[in-house]
Design a protein around this motif. Structure first.
Motif, PDB file in Angstrom:
ATOM      1  N   TRP A  18      12.261 100.223  91.292  1.00  0.00           N
ATOM      2  CA  TRP A  18      12.381 101.666  91.538  1.00  0.00           C
ATOM      3  C   TRP A  18      12.724 102.423  90.263  1.00  0.00           C
ATOM      4  O   TRP A  18      12.374 103.589  90.124  1.00  0.00           O
ATOM      5  CB  TRP A  18      13.425 101.957  92.617  1.00  0.00           C
ATOM      6  CG  TRP A  18      14.838 101.706  92.198  1.00  0.00           C
ATOM      7  CD1 TRP A  18      15.547 100.563  92.375  1.00  0.00           C
ATOM      8  CD2 TRP A  18      15.701 102.610  91.519  1.00  0.00           C
ATOM      9  NE1 TRP A  18      16.797 100.689  91.846  1.00  0.00           N
ATOM     10  CE2 TRP A  18      16.924 101.947  91.304  1.00  0.00           C
ATOM     11  CE3 TRP A  18      15.569 103.912  91.059  1.00  0.00           C
ATOM     12  CZ2 TRP A  18      18.001 102.528  90.662  1.00  0.00           C
ATOM     13  CZ3 TRP A  18      16.641 104.505  90.416  1.00  0.00           C
ATOM     14  CH2 TRP A  18      17.837 103.813  90.225  1.00  0.00           C
ATOM     15  N   LYS A  19      13.367 101.746  89.329  1.00  0.00           N
ATOM     16  CA  LYS A  19      13.760 102.402  88.082  1.00  0.00           C
ATOM     17  C   LYS A  19      12.546 102.820  87.250  1.00  0.00           C
ATOM     18  O   LYS A  19      12.667 103.658  86.365  1.00  0.00           O
ATOM     19  CB  LYS A  19      14.668 101.493  87.260  1.00  0.00           C
ATOM     20  CG  LYS A  19      16.013 101.264  87.909  1.00  0.00           C
ATOM     21  CD  LYS A  19      16.865 100.311  87.106  1.00  0.00           C
ATOM     22  CE  LYS A  19      18.151 100.024  87.849  1.00  0.00           C
ATOM     23  NZ  LYS A  19      18.959  99.017  87.175  1.00  0.00           N
ATOM     24  N   ASN A  20      11.399 102.241  87.550  1.00  0.00           N
ATOM     25  CA  ASN A  20      10.177 102.610  86.841  1.00  0.00           C
ATOM     26  C   ASN A  20       9.516 103.846  87.438  1.00  0.00           C
ATOM     27  O   ASN A  20       8.499 104.313  86.922  1.00  0.00           O
ATOM     28  CB  ASN A  20       9.186 101.444  86.851  1.00  0.00           C
ATOM     29  CG  ASN A  20       9.729 100.228  86.126  1.00  0.00           C
ATOM     30  OD1 ASN A  20      10.499 100.357  85.186  1.00  0.00           O
ATOM     31  ND2 ASN A  20       9.347  99.052  86.580  1.00  0.00           N
ATOM     32  N   SER A  21      10.074 104.345  88.523  1.00  0.00           N
ATOM     33  CA  SER A  21       9.546 105.555  89.156  1.00  0.00           C
ATOM     34  C   SER A  21       9.954 106.780  88.349  1.00  0.00           C
ATOM     35  O   SER A  21      11.029 106.813  87.760  1.00  0.00           O
ATOM     36  CB  SER A  21      10.110 105.720  90.568  1.00  0.00           C
ATOM     37  OG  SER A  21       9.731 104.663  91.395  1.00  0.00           O
ATOM     38  N   ALA A  22       9.101 107.766  88.367  1.00  0.00           N
ATOM     39  CA  ALA A  22       9.460 109.043  87.741  1.00  0.00           C
ATOM     40  C   ALA A  22      10.492 109.736  88.635  1.00  0.00           C
ATOM     41  O   ALA A  22      10.415 109.636  89.861  1.00  0.00           O
ATOM     42  CB  ALA A  22       8.222 109.918  87.585  1.00  0.00           C
ATOM     43  N   ILE A 110      15.682 111.995  93.020  1.00  0.00           N
ATOM     44  CA  ILE A 110      15.282 110.765  93.713  1.00  0.00           C
ATOM     45  C   ILE A 110      14.095 110.182  92.957  1.00  0.00           C
ATOM     46  O   ILE A 110      13.402 110.896  92.231  1.00  0.00           O
ATOM     47  CB  ILE A 110      14.884 111.011  95.186  1.00  0.00           C
ATOM     48  CG1 ILE A 110      13.704 111.997  95.283  1.00  0.00           C
ATOM     49  CG2 ILE A 110      16.081 111.483  96.011  1.00  0.00           C
ATOM     50  CD1 ILE A 110      13.079 112.085  96.657  1.00  0.00           C
ATOM     51  N   PRO A 111      13.821 108.894  93.136  1.00  0.00           N
ATOM     52  CA  PRO A 111      12.593 108.340  92.582  1.00  0.00           C
ATOM     53  C   PRO A 111      11.388 108.952  93.298  1.00  0.00           C
ATOM     54  O   PRO A 111      11.423 109.152  94.518  1.00  0.00           O
ATOM     55  CB  PRO A 111      12.693 106.842  92.885  1.00  0.00           C
ATOM     56  CG  PRO A 111      14.132 106.592  93.198  1.00  0.00           C
ATOM     57  CD  PRO A 111      14.664 107.870  93.764  1.00  0.00           C
ATOM     58  N   ASP A 112      10.339 109.247  92.565  1.00  0.00           N
ATOM     59  CA  ASP A 112       9.178 109.893  93.196  1.00  0.00           C
ATOM     60  C   ASP A 112       8.517 109.017  94.252  1.00  0.00           C
ATOM     61  O   ASP A 112       7.793 109.512  95.096  1.00  0.00           O
ATOM     62  CB  ASP A 112       8.166 110.369  92.146  1.00  0.00           C
ATOM     63  CG  ASP A 112       7.489 109.248  91.394  1.00  0.00           C
ATOM     64  OD1 ASP A 112       7.914 108.069  91.481  1.00  0.00           O
ATOM     65  OD2 ASP A 112       6.505 109.544  90.682  1.00  0.00           O
ATOM     66  N   ARG A 113       8.771 107.739  94.233  1.00  0.00           N
ATOM     67  CA  ARG A 113       8.181 106.826  95.228  1.00  0.00           C
ATOM     68  C   ARG A 113       9.037 106.661  96.478  1.00  0.00           C
ATOM     69  O   ARG A 113       8.658 105.935  97.387  1.00  0.00           O
ATOM     70  CB  ARG A 113       7.926 105.459  94.594  1.00  0.00           C
ATOM     71  CG  ARG A 113       6.853 105.509  93.521  1.00  0.00           C
ATOM     72  CD  ARG A 113       6.442 104.131  93.045  1.00  0.00           C
ATOM     73  NE  ARG A 113       7.559 103.460  92.402  1.00  0.00           N
ATOM     74  CZ  ARG A 113       7.762 102.145  92.429  1.00  0.00           C
ATOM     75  NH1 ARG A 113       6.934 101.344  93.061  1.00  0.00           N
ATOM     76  NH2 ARG A 113       8.794 101.609  91.814  1.00  0.00           N
TER      77      ARG A 113
END
Length: 152
Positions: A18-22, A110-113
């Motif tokens: 999730w940390k790779n989400s924008a 929040i994470p965009d995903r």
């Protein structure tokens, strides 16, 4: 807010990457919409606890109940005193969200995903978990969970 719990929730919902989400910013109104479904959880017993005074000694148990709700998808059995703490936090979090909306401020990253269906859990962890009440506690005897849901 307990940032570690929030990150654990993101990992549970999205996965460890999730940390790779924008990052995506939720507006105050987005947060109101995320918190509104909690009214359904109050509906069955709110008459039992709505007129109770707020007692800070139940805040720790409210935190545990909120964690259970977010991570297990259902509320554990809790006392009416704990429900009263959760209700006050909920109502004050909605006030904070509306104030941010009126000011044109984003409120919560929040994470965009993160799926829309997971926003309630994220908002509970971000705003209600370990909440220091920003406003004075008020009499909630007039509260009704039957108000119409918000629409953007």
């Amino acid at each position: 807010m307990d940032q570690n719990l929030l990150f654990e929730y993101f990992s549970q919902v999205i996965g460890p990457d999730w940390k790779n989400s924008a990052p995506k910013q939720l507006s105050g109104w987005d947060v109101v919409e995320a918190l509104w479904p909690l009214n359904n959880d109050f509906r069955n017993r709110y008459r039992d606890f709505v007129a109770l005074p707020y007692e800070a000694r139940f805040e720790g148990k409210a935190d545990l109940a909120q964690q259970h709700f977010v991570f297990k998808g259902k509320w554990p059995p809790v006392s009416i005193e704990v429900w009263r703490v959760i209700l006050e936090r909920h109502q004050q979090a909605i006030q904070v969200a509306l104030a941010n909306e009126l000011a044109g401020n984003s409120l919560m990253p929040i994470p965009d995903r993160l799926p829309r269906s997971a926003r309630t859990g994220a908002a509970v962890l971000y705003l209600l978990q370990q909440m220091k009440l920003p406003f004075a506690v008020v009499d909630r005897a007039g509260y009704s969970p039957d108000a119409n849901p918000p629409h953007s």
